[in-house]
Design an enzyme around this catalytic site. Structure first.
Site, short mmCIF file in Angstrom:
data_model
loop_
_atom_site.label_atom_id
_atom_site.label_comp_id
_atom_site.label_asym_id
_atom_site.label_seq_id
_atom_site.Cartn_x
_atom_site.Cartn_y
_atom_site.Cartn_z
N ASP A 168 82.83 39.17 -6.84
CA ASP A 168 83.48 39.03 -8.16
C ASP A 168 84.87 39.64 -8.24
O ASP A 168 85.64 39.30 -9.14
CB ASP A 168 82.61 39.71 -9.22
CG ASP A 168 82.72 41.23 -9.16
OD1 ASP A 168 83.11 41.84 -10.17
OD2 ASP A 168 82.44 41.81 -8.09
N ASP A 219 78.57 45.57 -6.69
CA ASP A 219 78.96 45.76 -8.09
C ASP A 219 79.59 44.49 -8.65
O ASP A 219 80.52 43.92 -8.05
CB ASP A 219 79.95 46.91 -8.20
CG ASP A 219 79.32 48.24 -7.87
OD1 ASP A 219 78.59 48.78 -8.70
OD2 ASP A 219 79.56 48.73 -6.74
N ASP A 271 78.44 40.85 -2.22
CA ASP A 271 79.04 42.02 -2.85
C ASP A 271 77.96 42.69 -3.70
O ASP A 271 76.93 42.09 -4.02
CB ASP A 271 80.22 41.56 -3.71
CG ASP A 271 80.82 42.66 -4.53
OD1 ASP A 271 80.99 43.78 -4.00
OD2 ASP A 271 81.13 42.41 -5.71
#
Length: 241
Positions: free
Chosen positions: A195, A19, A17
């Protein structure tokens, strides 16, 4: 959850991922910056993995290229609605922006009334941001729910201070599963690091298929492993074997 094992460059395929994983979350999504040393490590790791490294993001691939410049990576953008299997390949788009024209019109009155809400238009997805106005969370969710009422062809996703809508049938888990069917990822054990709530689809797929699932941060997750923050992710990436 435990600390993740180190990356094995001989057998792993790594999906990251962006961001909240490679860069810290900031109020202005256009202001994120990745450290030159971290970027250099990603380039080296891609070579060690024989190309089996991809960025999987809600962002458009064009935006990822801008943030990761001068490098380009294999990528799944807009939760997989955009796809590029090789860094020098063309971007494949699974839907067109016209799919969301009615939603753009439906959301316009809310945006006019609530100036602290911002709309990010990705073409194949629309994102209502309320990071700088957390008190508008319920208003953002309500506006998207009302705008998408009766649209079974669309899916609404709740993320970190965002409400996003895009065509149904695609998420990060589906994107990773499909990329794993193609070289240079095919035949390797998947490793996924993310996240956000939107990463849970990929984390679940990887966990259920014998891969290494890694949650960044403290939120609840289906992942088997955890890293504390962006700094811990880069430390772990640098320790690959």
């Amino acid at each position: 959850m435990s600390q993740p094992p180190l990356i094995d460059s001989r057998r792993h395929a790594v999906f990251l991922d962006f961001d909240g994983t490679l860069v810290d979350l900031v109020d202005d999504p256009s202001a994120v910056v990745i450290a030159p040393a971290a970027l250099a490590r990603l380039e080296a790791l891609r070579a060690e993995l024989s190309g089996a490294l991809a960025i999987v993001s809600g962002r458009r691939i064009a935006d990822l290229d801008r943030f990761l410049s001068p490098l380009r990576f294999a990528a799944a953008g807009v939760h997989g609605l955009e796809r590029r299997l090789h860094p020098d390949g063309a971007v494949e788009r699974l839907a067109g922006p016209e799919t969301l024209d009615a939603l753009r019109a439906a959301l316009a009155p809310t945006l006019l009334a609530e100036s602290r809400l911002t709309l990010e238009d990705k073409g194949t997805a629309l994102v209502l941001h309320y990071r700088t106005a957390p008190d508008l969370k319920d208003r953002a969710e309500q506006a998207m729910t009302e705008a998408t009422q009766g649209r079974d062809d669309l899916v609404v996703m709740l993320g970190d201070n965002i409400v996003e809508v895009h065509p149904a049938g695609m998420d990060k888990g589906v994107a990773v599963a499909e990329m794993l069917q193609q070289p240079p990822f095919a035949g390797r054990v998947p490793v996924y690091v993310g996240d956000d709530t939107t990463d849970e689809f990929a984390l679940r797929h990887v966990r259920d298929n014998g891969g290494v699932s890694i949650k960044v941060g403290t939120k609840e997750s289906v992942a088997a492993h955890r890293l504390a923050d962006v700094g811990a992710v880069h430390h772990w990436l640098g320790a690959a074997t």
